[in-house]
Scaffold this motif. Structure first.
Motif, PDB file in Angstrom:
ATOM      1  N   MET A  40       0.852  -1.164   0.000  1.00 16.95           N
ATOM      2  CA  MET A  40       0.000   0.000   0.000  1.00 16.95           C
ATOM      3  C   MET A  40       0.903   1.235   0.000  1.00 16.95           C
ATOM      4  O   MET A  40       1.865   1.314   0.747  1.00 16.95           O
ATOM      5  CB  MET A  40      -0.904  -0.009   1.234  1.00 16.95           C
ATOM      6  CG  MET A  40      -2.000   0.991   1.098  1.00 16.95           C
ATOM      7  SD  MET A  40      -3.210   1.237   2.421  1.00 16.95           S
ATOM      8  CE  MET A  40      -3.524  -0.228   3.254  1.00 16.95           C
ATOM      9  N   SER A  41       0.575   2.217  -0.832  1.00 19.93           N
ATOM     10  CA  SER A  41       1.421   3.402  -0.915  1.00 19.93           C
ATOM     11  C   SER A  41       1.228   4.283   0.317  1.00 19.93           C
ATOM     12  O   SER A  41       0.232   4.177   1.037  1.00 19.93           O
ATOM     13  CB  SER A  41       1.089   4.186  -2.178  1.00 19.93           C
ATOM     14  OG  SER A  41      -0.163   4.821  -2.037  1.00 19.93           O
ATOM     15  N   LEU A  42       2.190   5.151   0.519  1.00 21.51           N
ATOM     16  CA  LEU A  42       2.164   6.040   1.687  1.00 21.51           C
ATOM     17  C   LEU A  42       0.963   6.977   1.632  1.00 21.51           C
ATOM     18  O   LEU A  42       0.297   7.208   2.646  1.00 21.51           O
ATOM     19  CB  LEU A  42       3.469   6.833   1.760  1.00 21.51           C
ATOM     20  CG  LEU A  42       3.603   7.808   2.922  1.00 21.51           C
ATOM     21  CD1 LEU A  42       3.555   7.050   4.239  1.00 21.51           C
ATOM     22  CD2 LEU A  42       4.890   8.587   2.815  1.00 21.51           C
ATOM     23  N   HIS A  43       0.673   7.488   0.451  1.00 22.27           N
ATOM     24  CA  HIS A  43      -0.459   8.408   0.290  1.00 22.27           C
ATOM     25  C   HIS A  43      -1.776   7.720   0.650  1.00 22.27           C
ATOM     26  O   HIS A  43      -2.603   8.284   1.367  1.00 22.27           O
ATOM     27  CB  HIS A  43      -0.501   8.944  -1.142  1.00 22.27           C
ATOM     28  CG  HIS A  43      -1.648   9.850  -1.412  1.00 22.27           C
ATOM     29  ND1 HIS A  43      -1.742  11.095  -0.851  1.00 22.27           N
ATOM     30  CD2 HIS A  43      -2.761   9.680  -2.163  1.00 22.27           C
ATOM     31  CE1 HIS A  43      -2.868  11.672  -1.252  1.00 22.27           C
ATOM     32  NE2 HIS A  43      -3.496  10.826  -2.051  1.00 22.27           N
ATOM     33  N   LEU A  44      -1.950   6.524   0.163  1.00 23.33           N
ATOM     34  CA  LEU A  44      -3.180   5.773   0.446  1.00 23.33           C
ATOM     35  C   LEU A  44      -3.300   5.470   1.932  1.00 23.33           C
ATOM     36  O   LEU A  44      -4.389   5.561   2.517  1.00 23.33           O
ATOM     37  CB  LEU A  44      -3.209   4.476  -0.373  1.00 23.33           C
ATOM     38  CG  LEU A  44      -4.486   3.649  -0.314  1.00 23.33           C
ATOM     39  CD1 LEU A  44      -5.676   4.482  -0.752  1.00 23.33           C
ATOM     40  CD2 LEU A  44      -4.353   2.421  -1.183  1.00 23.33           C
ATOM     41  N   ARG A  45      -2.185   5.142   2.562  1.00 22.33           N
ATOM     42  CA  ARG A  45      -2.195   4.897   4.016  1.00 22.33           C
ATOM     43  C   ARG A  45      -2.592   6.151   4.783  1.00 22.33           C
ATOM     44  O   ARG A  45      -3.410   6.091   5.707  1.00 22.33           O
ATOM     45  CB  ARG A  45      -0.816   4.439   4.479  1.00 22.33           C
ATOM     46  CG  ARG A  45      -0.702   2.953   4.567  1.00 22.33           C
ATOM     47  CD  ARG A  45       0.589   2.558   5.220  1.00 22.33           C
ATOM     48  NE  ARG A  45       1.411   1.993   4.145  1.00 22.33           N
ATOM     49  CZ  ARG A  45       2.703   1.866   4.152  1.00 22.33           C
ATOM     50  NH1 ARG A  45       3.389   2.276   5.175  1.00 22.33           N
ATOM     51  NH2 ARG A  45       3.332   1.335   3.157  1.00 22.33           N
ATOM     52  N   CYS A  46      -2.015   7.288   4.407  1.00 21.23           N
ATOM     53  CA  CYS A  46      -2.327   8.543   5.098  1.00 21.23           C
ATOM     54  C   CYS A  46      -3.798   8.906   4.948  1.00 21.23           C
ATOM     55  O   CYS A  46      -4.445   9.336   5.906  1.00 21.23           O
ATOM     56  CB  CYS A  46      -1.454   9.669   4.552  1.00 21.23           C
ATOM     57  SG  CYS A  46       0.265   9.532   5.028  1.00 21.23           S
ATOM     58  N   VAL A  47      -4.326   8.733   3.745  1.00 19.36           N
ATOM     59  CA  VAL A  47      -5.742   9.035   3.505  1.00 19.36           C
ATOM     60  C   VAL A  47      -6.622   8.101   4.317  1.00 19.36           C
ATOM     61  O   VAL A  47      -7.628   8.530   4.918  1.00 19.36           O
ATOM     62  CB  VAL A  47      -6.066   8.950   1.993  1.00 19.36           C
ATOM     63  CG1 VAL A  47      -7.556   9.011   1.740  1.00 19.36           C
ATOM     64  CG2 VAL A  47      -5.348  10.057   1.246  1.00 19.36           C
ATOM     65  N   THR A  48      -6.278   6.839   4.395  1.00 19.54           N
ATOM     66  CA  THR A  48      -7.061   5.865   5.151  1.00 19.54           C
ATOM     67  C   THR A  48      -7.047   6.197   6.639  1.00 19.54           C
ATOM     68  O   THR A  48      -8.093   6.177   7.297  1.00 19.54           O
ATOM     69  CB  THR A  48      -6.508   4.440   4.926  1.00 19.54           C
ATOM     70  OG1 THR A  48      -6.501   4.178   3.523  1.00 19.54           O
ATOM     71  CG2 THR A  48      -7.343   3.405   5.636  1.00 19.54           C
ATOM     72  N   VAL A  49      -5.891   6.509   7.158  1.00 19.11           N
ATOM     73  CA  VAL A  49      -5.784   6.861   8.576  1.00 19.11           C
ATOM     74  C   VAL A  49      -6.558   8.147   8.864  1.00 19.11           C
ATOM     75  O   VAL A  49      -7.261   8.252   9.877  1.00 19.11           O
ATOM     76  CB  VAL A  49      -4.299   6.987   8.994  1.00 19.11           C
ATOM     77  CG1 VAL A  49      -4.162   7.613  10.366  1.00 19.11           C
ATOM     78  CG2 VAL A  49      -3.633   5.626   8.958  1.00 19.11           C
ATOM     79  N   ALA A  50      -6.458   9.136   7.985  1.00 22.35           N
ATOM     80  CA  ALA A  50      -7.183  10.390   8.179  1.00 22.35           C
ATOM     81  C   ALA A  50      -8.695  10.153   8.161  1.00 22.35           C
ATOM     82  O   ALA A  50      -9.427  10.699   8.997  1.00 22.35           O
ATOM     83  CB  ALA A  50      -6.786  11.401   7.113  1.00 22.35           C
TER      84      ALA A  50
END
Length: 80
Positions: free
Chosen positions: A1-11
């Motif tokens: 999973m890319s970093l951007h997708l992880r950040c969006v999911t966590v947010a």
């Protein structure tokens, strides 16, 4: 999973949890006065910021008008 997708999911998960906590607090009679006070304070702050913004805008307009006056007089003399 890319970093951007992880950040969006966590947010998104954080926003969902915060929303659920706010809903639970809004339904709680013990916290209702606190939340009403917080909303009232937020509304007062928004009104204050709006008033200050209007004052600053008015001041900047008067400065711009003052700055234009000599330029207009100079152009009128040059045409005459």
């Amino acid at each position: 999973m890319s970093l951007h997708l992880r950040c969006v999911t966590v947010a998104a998960a954080g926003v969902a949890l915060l929303g659920m906590a706010v809903c639970a607090a809004a339904r709680s009679e013990a916290l209702r006065p606190v939340m009403v006070g917080a909303v009232r304070g937020g509304m007062k702050a928004a009104d204050w910021v709006g008033g200050k913004t209007a004052e600053v805008r008015k001041g900047l307009r008067s400065l711009a008008d003052e700055a234009r006056k000599p330029a207009v007089k100079g152009k009128a003399k040059a045409k005459a």
